[in-house]
Design a protein around this motif. Sequence first.
Motif, PDB file in Angstrom:
ATOM      1  N   PHE A   1       0.933  -1.169   0.056  1.00 23.57           N
ATOM      2  CA  PHE A   1      -0.036  -0.085  -0.038  1.00 23.57           C
ATOM      3  C   PHE A   1       0.920   1.192   0.153  1.00 23.57           C
ATOM      4  O   PHE A   1       0.511   2.209  -0.723  1.00 23.57           O
ATOM      5  N   VAL A   2       1.856   1.163   0.893  1.00 26.18           N
ATOM      6  CA  VAL A   2       2.671   2.525   1.044  1.00 26.18           C
ATOM      7  C   VAL A   2       3.341   2.463  -0.439  1.00 26.18           C
ATOM      8  O   VAL A   2       3.661   3.768  -0.722  1.00 26.18           O
ATOM      9  N   GLY A   3       4.000   1.689  -0.751  1.00 29.46           N
ATOM     10  CA  GLY A   3       4.699   1.810  -2.203  1.00 29.46           C
ATOM     11  C   GLY A   3       4.087   2.289  -3.241  1.00 29.46           C
ATOM     12  O   GLY A   3       4.345   3.007  -3.987  1.00 29.46           O
ATOM     13  N   LEU A   4       2.673   1.753  -3.249  1.00 30.86           N
ATOM     14  CA  LEU A   4       1.617   1.795  -4.409  1.00 30.86           C
ATOM     15  C   LEU A   4       1.348   3.587  -4.229  1.00 30.86           C
ATOM     16  O   LEU A   4       1.245   4.375  -5.196  1.00 30.86           O
ATOM     17  N   TYR A   5       1.030   3.936  -3.135  1.00 33.13           N
ATOM     18  CA  TYR A   5       0.503   5.374  -2.842  1.00 33.13           C
ATOM     19  C   TYR A   5       1.642   6.257  -3.057  1.00 33.13           C
ATOM     20  O   TYR A   5       1.513   7.185  -3.500  1.00 33.13           O
ATOM     21  N   SER A   6       3.074   5.844  -2.678  1.00 34.87           N
ATOM     22  CA  SER A   6       4.037   6.720  -2.951  1.00 34.87           C
ATOM     23  C   SER A   6       4.353   7.059  -4.422  1.00 34.87           C
ATOM     24  O   SER A   6       4.589   8.091  -4.861  1.00 34.87           O
ATOM     25  N   LEU A   7       4.125   6.010  -4.944  1.00 34.20           N
ATOM     26  CA  LEU A   7       4.264   5.975  -6.677  1.00 34.20           C
ATOM     27  C   LEU A   7       3.431   7.068  -7.117  1.00 34.20           C
ATOM     28  O   LEU A   7       3.689   7.947  -8.098  1.00 34.20           O
ATOM     29  N   VAL A   8       2.019   6.852  -6.821  1.00 35.42           N
ATOM     30  CA  VAL A   8       0.906   7.802  -7.429  1.00 35.42           C
ATOM     31  C   VAL A   8       1.245   9.047  -7.077  1.00 35.42           C
ATOM     32  O   VAL A   8       1.129   9.867  -7.683  1.00 35.42           O
ATOM     33  N   LEU A   9       1.322   9.423  -5.695  1.00 32.95           N
ATOM     34  CA  LEU A   9       1.726  10.643  -5.071  1.00 32.95           C
ATOM     35  C   LEU A   9       3.093  11.203  -5.785  1.00 32.95           C
ATOM     36  O   LEU A   9       2.639  12.501  -6.082  1.00 32.95           O
ATOM     37  N   LEU A  10       4.004  10.363  -6.441  1.00 31.27           N
ATOM     38  CA  LEU A  10       5.090  10.940  -6.822  1.00 31.27           C
ATOM     39  C   LEU A  10       4.534  11.461  -8.304  1.00 31.27           C
ATOM     40  O   LEU A  10       4.991  12.686  -8.761  1.00 31.27           O
ATOM     41  N   VAL A  11       3.795  10.831  -9.023  1.00 32.87           N
ATOM     42  CA  VAL A  11       3.159  11.100 -10.586  1.00 32.87           C
ATOM     43  C   VAL A  11       2.363  12.353 -10.246  1.00 32.87           C
ATOM     44  O   VAL A  11       2.362  13.338 -11.016  1.00 32.87           O
ATOM     45  N   VAL A  12       1.780  12.513  -9.170  1.00 36.87           N
ATOM     46  CA  VAL A  12       0.702  13.719  -9.097  1.00 36.87           C
ATOM     47  C   VAL A  12       1.537  14.799  -8.734  1.00 36.87           C
ATOM     48  O   VAL A  12       1.326  15.919  -9.136  1.00 36.87           O
ATOM     49  N   ILE A  13       2.566  14.775  -7.843  1.00 35.17           N
ATOM     50  CA  ILE A  13       3.371  15.869  -7.277  1.00 35.17           C
ATOM     51  C   ILE A  13       4.120  16.225  -8.771  1.00 35.17           C
ATOM     52  O   ILE A  13       4.367  17.668  -8.999  1.00 35.17           O
ATOM     53  N   LEU A  14       4.587  15.336  -9.659  1.00 41.26           N
ATOM     54  CA  LEU A  14       5.268  15.857 -10.987  1.00 41.26           C
ATOM     55  C   LEU A  14       4.256  16.768 -11.706  1.00 41.26           C
ATOM     56  O   LEU A  14       4.842  17.731 -12.373  1.00 41.26           O
ATOM     57  N   PHE A  15       3.164  16.358 -11.889  1.00 39.55           N
ATOM     58  CA  PHE A  15       2.034  17.061 -12.660  1.00 39.55           C
ATOM     59  C   PHE A  15       1.686  18.432 -11.877  1.00 39.55           C
ATOM     60  O   PHE A  15       1.472  19.464 -12.770  1.00 39.55           O
ATOM     61  N   ILE A  16       1.487  18.314 -10.963  1.00 39.96           N
ATOM     62  CA  ILE A  16       1.203  19.558 -10.088  1.00 39.96           C
ATOM     63  C   ILE A  16       2.639  20.635 -10.138  1.00 39.96           C
ATOM     64  O   ILE A  16       2.363  21.628 -10.474  1.00 39.96           O
ATOM     65  N   GLY A  17       3.759  19.902  -9.966  1.00 43.52           N
ATOM     66  CA  GLY A  17       4.880  20.833 -10.087  1.00 43.52           C
ATOM     67  C   GLY A  17       4.797  21.476 -11.511  1.00 43.52           C
ATOM     68  O   GLY A  17       5.345  22.472 -11.818  1.00 43.52           O
ATOM     69  N   ALA A  18       4.430  20.739 -12.495  1.00 46.44           N
ATOM     70  CA  ALA A  18       4.422  21.321 -13.930  1.00 46.44           C
ATOM     71  C   ALA A  18       3.460  22.546 -13.888  1.00 46.44           C
ATOM     72  O   ALA A  18       3.872  23.667 -14.627  1.00 46.44           O
ATOM     73  N   ARG A  19       2.240  22.388 -13.550  1.00 41.30           N
ATOM     74  CA  ARG A  19       1.311  23.362 -13.432  1.00 41.30           C
ATOM     75  C   ARG A  19       1.870  24.452 -12.539  1.00 41.30           C
ATOM     76  O   ARG A  19       1.445  25.800 -12.790  1.00 41.30           O
ATOM     77  N   LEU A  20       2.535  24.380 -11.717  1.00 42.13           N
ATOM     78  CA  LEU A  20       3.208  25.567 -10.779  1.00 42.13           C
ATOM     79  C   LEU A  20       4.476  25.719 -10.845  1.00 42.13           C
ATOM     80  O   LEU A  20       5.229  26.538 -10.194  1.00 42.13           O
TER      81      LEU A  20
END
Length: 265
Positions: A140-159
Motif C-alpha cells: 500500500f505504501v509503495g503504491l501510494y508513494s508512486l501515485v503521489l510522486l506522479v501527482v506531484i510531478l504534474f502539479i509541479g508542472a502546473r506550478l
Amino acid sequence: MGNVWDRTVEVLRGRAAILGPIAAAAIFLPAIVNNAVAAFVTPGSRGVALLAMVVALGVLVANVWGQLAMLAVATHPATTRADATRQATQRLLPALGALFVLAVIFALAIVPPMIALVRAGVDLTNRAAVQSMPAGIAGFVGLYSLVLLVVILFIGARLILLNPVVLNERRGVGALMRSVRLTKGMTFRIVGLMILFGIVVLIPTMAVQSIVGLVFRLILGANGIPVTVFVASAAGAAVTTVFTVVAAAFTAQLYVAAVAEEEVA
C-alpha cells in the motif's frame, strides 16, 4: 518551447554577469554552509539538531530570494542588479507564504500511509521496523508513494510559474491558481522538460561528486573522510548552481511567453 529556449540562451549570454553573482551568493554559498554542517558537525545532541534546522531554514530563504532575484533579471532586460535585489526582497514573504501552503498540502497528502503504518504497529522511529513492515502495508505504501510522486510531478508542472507570478504580478497565495491558468495546455510538455532537466542535472552532478570524492579520498585517506565529503558535495553544489541559473532564465522566459499568449487569446 523552442522559442522559449532560444530566448533563454539570449538571456544567459547577455545577463550572465548579473545572474552569476546572485546565484553564487544565494544558491552556492548557502549550500556550502549546509554541506559544512552536515560534514563536520557530529549529530546526536538537541543543539546540533536545532543548528541543522536553522541552517536548513536559512538555506531555503536564501534560495527563494535568489530565485526571485534571478527571475527579475531574466524577465526584463532593463533590470539591474539593484532592481533585482529590491524586488526579490519585497516579494520574499509572499513567495514563502505560497511555499508554506504547498508544504501543508504535501504534509496532508502523506498522512494516509503514516496512519496505515501506525495502525499496523510499525514504529516509525525505528528504521529496522520500517524496513521490515508487513507485506500488505508495504504494498500500500509503495503504491501510494508512486501515485503521489506522479501527482506531484504534474502539479509541479502546473506550478512552474509560481515564483514569476509572485514576482511580476504581486500575488501571494493567489499565484498558485494563476500559475495553473497560465500553464494550461502545456502540462505534458513541461513534465517532459522537467524529467529531461532532472536527468541532465543528475548525471554531471553525480559524476563530478564521484570524481572529486575519489581524488580527495586517495589524497587524504580514511582520516580525511569529512573533508572529502565536504569537497565532493561542494563540487556538486557548483554544478547544480549553474543549472539553477539556467532553470531560472528558462522559467522567466516561459512566463513571458505564457502571458503573451494569454493576451493574444
